[in-house]
Motif scaffolding. Structure first.
Motif, PDB file in Angstrom:
ATOM      1  N   GLU A   6      78.059  74.548  87.485  1.00 13.63           N
ATOM      2  CA  GLU A   6      77.909  73.609  86.124  1.00 13.63           C
ATOM      3  C   GLU A   6      79.021  72.870  86.075  1.00 13.63           C
ATOM      4  N   CYS A   7      79.050  71.600  85.718  1.00 14.10           N
ATOM      5  CA  CYS A   7      80.275  70.981  85.750  1.00 14.10           C
ATOM      6  C   CYS A   7      80.122  69.501  85.021  1.00 14.10           C
ATOM      7  N   THR A   8      81.271  68.727  84.651  1.00 10.66           N
ATOM      8  CA  THR A   8      81.064  67.656  84.003  1.00 10.66           C
ATOM      9  C   THR A   8      82.190  66.449  84.682  1.00 10.66           C
ATOM     10  N   ILE A   9      81.785  65.319  84.542  1.00  3.61           N
ATOM     11  CA  ILE A   9      82.558  64.234  85.088  1.00  3.61           C
ATOM     12  C   ILE A   9      83.814  64.274  84.227  1.00  3.61           C
TER      13      ILE A   9
ATOM     14  N   VAL B  31      77.076  79.357  88.062  1.00  2.80           N
ATOM     15  CA  VAL B  31      78.349  79.563  87.254  1.00  2.80           C
ATOM     16  C   VAL B  31      78.589  78.104  86.040  1.00  2.80           C
ATOM     17  N   HIS B  32      79.342  78.456  84.957  1.00  2.19           N
ATOM     18  CA  HIS B  32      79.487  77.624  84.034  1.00  2.19           C
ATOM     19  C   HIS B  32      80.885  78.088  83.600  1.00  2.19           C
ATOM     20  N   CYS B  33      81.788  77.315  83.967  1.00  8.55           N
ATOM     21  CA  CYS B  33      83.260  77.638  83.458  1.00  8.55           C
ATOM     22  C   CYS B  33      84.114  76.759  82.504  1.00  8.55           C
ATOM     23  N   HIS B  34      84.528  77.246  81.404  1.00  7.85           N
ATOM     24  CA  HIS B  34      85.336  76.427  80.596  1.00  7.85           C
ATOM     25  C   HIS B  34      86.812  76.454  81.092  1.00  7.85           C
ATOM     26  N   ASP B  35      87.616  75.596  80.614  1.00  8.39           N
ATOM     27  CA  ASP B  35      88.977  75.269  81.097  1.00  8.39           C
ATOM     28  C   ASP B  35      90.112  75.624  80.042  1.00  8.39           C
ATOM     29  N   ASP B  36      90.062  76.838  79.665  1.00  8.25           N
ATOM     30  CA  ASP B  36      91.004  77.142  78.386  1.00  8.25           C
ATOM     31  C   ASP B  36      92.149  77.542  78.922  1.00  8.25           C
ATOM     32  N   LEU B  37      92.166  78.288  80.083  1.00  5.81           N
ATOM     33  CA  LEU B  37      93.415  78.516  80.627  1.00  5.81           C
ATOM     34  C   LEU B  37      93.359  77.686  81.814  1.00  5.81           C
ATOM     35  N   GLY B  38      92.879  76.721  82.107  1.00  9.41           N
ATOM     36  CA  GLY B  38      93.006  75.736  82.985  1.00  9.41           C
ATOM     37  C   GLY B  38      92.403  76.278  84.522  1.00  9.41           C
ATOM     38  N   LEU B  39      91.695  77.043  84.380  1.00 16.36           N
ATOM     39  CA  LEU B  39      91.245  77.873  85.695  1.00 16.36           C
ATOM     40  C   LEU B  39      89.587  77.428  85.821  1.00 16.36           C
ATOM     41  N   ALA B  40      89.199  76.730  85.094  1.00 19.26           N
ATOM     42  CA  ALA B  40      87.511  76.418  85.318  1.00 19.26           C
ATOM     43  C   ALA B  40      87.143  76.003  86.638  1.00 19.26           C
ATOM     44  N   VAL B  41      88.129  75.418  87.319  1.00 17.78           N
ATOM     45  CA  VAL B  41      87.481  74.649  88.920  1.00 17.78           C
ATOM     46  C   VAL B  41      87.876  75.918  89.638  1.00 17.78           C
ATOM     47  N   ALA B  42      89.154  76.627  89.663  1.00 16.97           N
ATOM     48  CA  ALA B  42      89.286  77.785  90.602  1.00 16.97           C
ATOM     49  C   ALA B  42      88.310  78.756  90.258  1.00 16.97           C
TER      50      ALA B  42
ATOM     51  N   LEU C  65      74.856  58.848  91.551  1.00 14.37           N
ATOM     52  CA  LEU C  65      76.054  59.879  92.383  1.00 14.37           C
ATOM     53  C   LEU C  65      75.282  61.164  93.060  1.00 14.37           C
ATOM     54  N   GLY C  66      74.152  61.228  92.753  1.00 14.70           N
ATOM     55  CA  GLY C  66      73.389  62.282  93.649  1.00 14.70           C
ATOM     56  C   GLY C  66      73.457  63.803  93.047  1.00 14.70           C
ATOM     57  N   VAL C  67      73.649  64.094  91.725  1.00 13.97           N
ATOM     58  CA  VAL C  67      73.710  65.409  91.115  1.00 13.97           C
ATOM     59  C   VAL C  67      72.293  65.928  91.045  1.00 13.97           C
ATOM     60  N   ASP C  68      72.180  67.445  91.569  1.00 13.05           N
ATOM     61  CA  ASP C  68      70.795  68.009  91.677  1.00 13.05           C
ATOM     62  C   ASP C  68      70.170  67.874  90.075  1.00 13.05           C
ATOM     63  N   VAL C  69      70.995  68.057  89.119  1.00 11.66           N
ATOM     64  CA  VAL C  69      70.384  68.490  87.784  1.00 11.66           C
ATOM     65  C   VAL C  69      71.073  67.792  86.772  1.00 11.66           C
ATOM     66  N   ILE C  70      70.556  67.120  85.837  1.00  8.54           N
ATOM     67  CA  ILE C  70      71.025  66.482  84.694  1.00  8.54           C
ATOM     68  C   ILE C  70      70.831  67.212  83.568  1.00  8.54           C
ATOM     69  N   GLU C  71      71.819  67.825  82.799  1.00  2.68           N
ATOM     70  CA  GLU C  71      71.479  68.544  81.405  1.00  2.68           C
ATOM     71  C   GLU C  71      71.627  67.433  80.693  1.00  2.68           C
TER      72      GLU C  71
ATOM     73  N   PHE D  69      75.112  71.025  88.907  1.00  3.58           N
ATOM     74  CA  PHE D  69      74.165  70.962  87.760  1.00  3.58           C
ATOM     75  C   PHE D  69      75.419  70.042  86.815  1.00  3.58           C
ATOM     76  N   ASP D  70      75.041  68.720  86.354  1.00  2.00           N
ATOM     77  CA  ASP D  70      75.944  68.018  85.565  1.00  2.00           C
ATOM     78  C   ASP D  70      75.760  68.434  84.228  1.00  2.00           C
ATOM     79  N   THR D  71      76.449  68.762  83.305  1.00  2.00           N
ATOM     80  CA  THR D  71      76.091  68.902  81.834  1.00  2.00           C
ATOM     81  C   THR D  71      77.245  67.788  81.023  1.00  2.00           C
ATOM     82  N   THR D  72      77.739  66.526  81.707  1.00  2.00           N
ATOM     83  CA  THR D  72      78.410  65.762  80.824  1.00  2.00           C
ATOM     84  C   THR D  72      77.604  65.484  79.599  1.00  2.00           C
ATOM     85  N   LEU D  73      76.158  65.084  79.747  1.00  2.00           N
ATOM     86  CA  LEU D  73      75.516  64.856  78.512  1.00  2.00           C
ATOM     87  C   LEU D  73      75.159  65.746  77.491  1.00  2.00           C
ATOM     88  N   ARG D  74      75.494  67.099  77.920  1.00  2.00           N
ATOM     89  CA  ARG D  74      75.172  68.068  76.883  1.00  2.00           C
ATOM     90  C   ARG D  74      76.481  68.760  76.461  1.00  2.00           C
TER      91      ARG D  74
END
Ligand code: KIV
Ligand code: ZN
Length: 520
Positions: A226-229, A201-212, A38-44, A8-13
């Motif tokens: 849910e992620c962004t380019i 899941v939709h994670c933010h990177d404030d502690l640098g842990l969003a991908v983990a 790119l083949g994302v399933d969902v574009i927000e 689920f790509d949320t680059t545009l939101r």
């Protein structure tokens, strides 16, 4: 449990909401075409109720993009949901993503609602959204700081009301991977009918842990990320799409049969397009898409990679479409390379277009000896992809005098929405003098937050790519400029950023109207 992990790509939101990354509706449409390749399933695609610009972006993407599900965010309010539904009407498949905060701190201080009111609002929002589409996502904002039993209850009721996707955001990037994985496992074990929906899941990177955090969640049963380019997004950003996708691909030995349907060879191109559209750079050492991601400087590494690629490389750069920095020699190969690139980008062009752009390539070849892939990319972007925004400022002419024993002095002639203005200024360098002259001519005062310049390709005759981040009355924007002359590249980047800041200021004024009416 199914093995596909939905992207689920949320680059545009969420991505676009971050300072310095705003895009016009037209730019979002360009980006959405690439996300589809790119083949994302969902574009927000945006948050339709936020402004006319957002509504327009969601509507145009719904009209034009075939393949991915198109989604709009909506607060748990009828008015937002109606606007999302309206903007999504032309979509092949549309999703309404409604949300409300469930943590004590958000409910008390932001929403000023009791938990009972929040529960009711969530139920009503989901069933109202189901009137318009059978694809409804519900998010419990600030889930990771929410009281567990209450969180389970809200999710259970959202499912009963018709939600088909339940999203667990780590809104403030607070979670630690083990803990987040446990939360996902607990939700799977404690919420009735959770197996009937996709857990996201939709994670933010404030502690640098969003991908983990996202990857741990996937290993515990989440099936949408849910992620962004480039990991752009609010504050420190969101989980980076390219890192999630490549981790799942490269470490199949660890993740088992989990897979995504991303065409990984489009990753690098998508990352570059986002940089070009938003005037941003990714840091050199950024995983997967940074300039150094596949560079082997030390002799030991080079020797290892040459004798056997896998000694120091865990993935083939070609798998993510990383360019080989090919030099494009001669007129014939130049024309061929241009055509090939246009086809790769899926850009339609006439013979006249090709002739016209090829002339520009030849002009560039007169200025610099060697033309590289990156030069062609920059030209294609300028000629075919750059969205013609109604630029308030156009630089008509500028002249700078500089040297080792003189005060750098610049004179500019610019037009602001058609009105011509001139000014002369001095500065501590030619770029400083020119920027000061532009500010004087316009009567504005900007704060330069970041300025960088780098060569696109090797050698001193290379094109320079300049990036400027500035603040105009507290509104931040970034801009990009490319030229063989570093001062011209810098002026282009500065004016690009200033134009974006002016347009963004106007856009924020519209958005502030809606913020007054509710919470986001
Ligand atoms: O970070 C967040 O909580 C969000 C939600 C709206 C999904 O962006
Ligand atoms: Zn978010």
């Amino acid at each position: 449990m199914a093995d596909k992990v939905y992207i689920f790509d949320t680059t545009l939101r969420d991505g676009e909401q971050a300072p310095g990354f705003s895009m016009t509706a037209e730019e979002k449409v360009k980006m959405a075409h690439q996300l589809a390749r790119l083949g994302v399933d969902v574009i927000e695609a945006g948050f339709a109720a936020a402004s006319k610009g957002d509504f327009e972006a969601v509507r145009r993407i719904s009209e034009e993009i075939k393949g991915p599900v198109i989604c709009s965010l909506a607060r748990a309010m009828e008015k937002d949901i109606e606007l999302a539904a309206e903007a999504l009407r032309p979509a092949e498949r549309g999703r309404i993503h409604t949300f409300i905060a469930t943590s004590e701190i958000h409910m008390r201080y932001k929403l000023r609602k009791t938990p009972e009111e929040v529960l009711e609002t969530a139920k009503r929002a989901v069933s109202f959204a189901r009137r318009f589409t059978d694809d409804v996502e519900f998010s419990c904002e600030d889930a990771t700081r929410s009281e567990r039993e209450f969180l389970y209850k809200v999710i259970e009721e959202a499912i009963k009301a018709g939600a088909t996707v339940i999203n667990i955001p780590d809104t403030v990037g607070y979670a630690i991977p083990e803990e987040f994985g446990q939360l996902i496992e607990d939700i799977m074990n404690n919420v009735p009918n959770i197996d009937k929906v996709i857990l996201s899941v939709h994670c933010h990177d404030d502690l640098g842990l969003a991908v983990a955090n996202s990857l741990t969640a996937v290993s515990k049963g989440a099936r949408q990320v849910e992620c962004t380019i480039n990991g752009i997004g609010e504050r420190a950003g969101n989980a980076a799409l390219e890192e999630i996708v490549m981790a799942l691909k490269v470490r199949r030995d660890f993740f088992g049969d989990l897979y995504t349907e991303i065409n990984t060879r489009e990753i690098y191109k998508t990352s570059r397009l986002l940089c070009m559209i938003t005037g941003s750079f990714v840091q050199r050492n950024k995983a997967i898409v940074g300039d150094n991601a596949f560079a082997h400087e030390s002799g030991i590494h080079q020797h290892g990679v040459l004798s056997h690629r896998l000694t120091y490389e865990i993935m083939d750069p070609k798998e993510v479409g990383f360019p080989e920095r090919r030099m494009v020699l001669g007129k014939h190969s130049g024309r061929h390379a241009l055509k090939k690139k246009l086809d790769e980008y899926g850009i339609s062009y006439t013979k006249e277009d090709l002739d016209r752009v090829f002339e520009k390539l030849k002009d560039l070849a007169d200025k610099k000896k060697e033309i590289y892939d990156e030069d062609i990319d920059a030209l294609i972007y300028q000629e075919f992809m750059k969205v013609e925004i109604q630029e308030p400022i156009v630089v008509e002419h500028f002249q700078v005098q500089t040297g080792d024993n003189m005060l750098p002095t610049a004179t500019v002639r610019i037009s602001f929405r058609g009105e011509e203005k001139t000014a002369t200024e001095t500065g501590n360098g030619p770029v400083d003098a020119t920027i000061k002259a532009i500010q004087k001519a316009l009567g504005v005062n900007t704060r330069l937050l970041d300025y960088s310049i780098k060569a696109l390709t090797p050698n001193t005759d290379a094109q320079a790519e300049a990036r400027v981040v500035l603040s105009l009355d507290g509104v931040e924007a970034s801009g990009r400029g490319v030229d063989t002359d570093i001062i011209k590249a810098s002026v282009k980047a500065y004016v690009d950023a200033l134009n974006r800041a002016i347009l963004r200021k106007e856009y924020i004024l519209q958005r502030s109207e809606i913020r007054k009416e509710g919470t986001v």
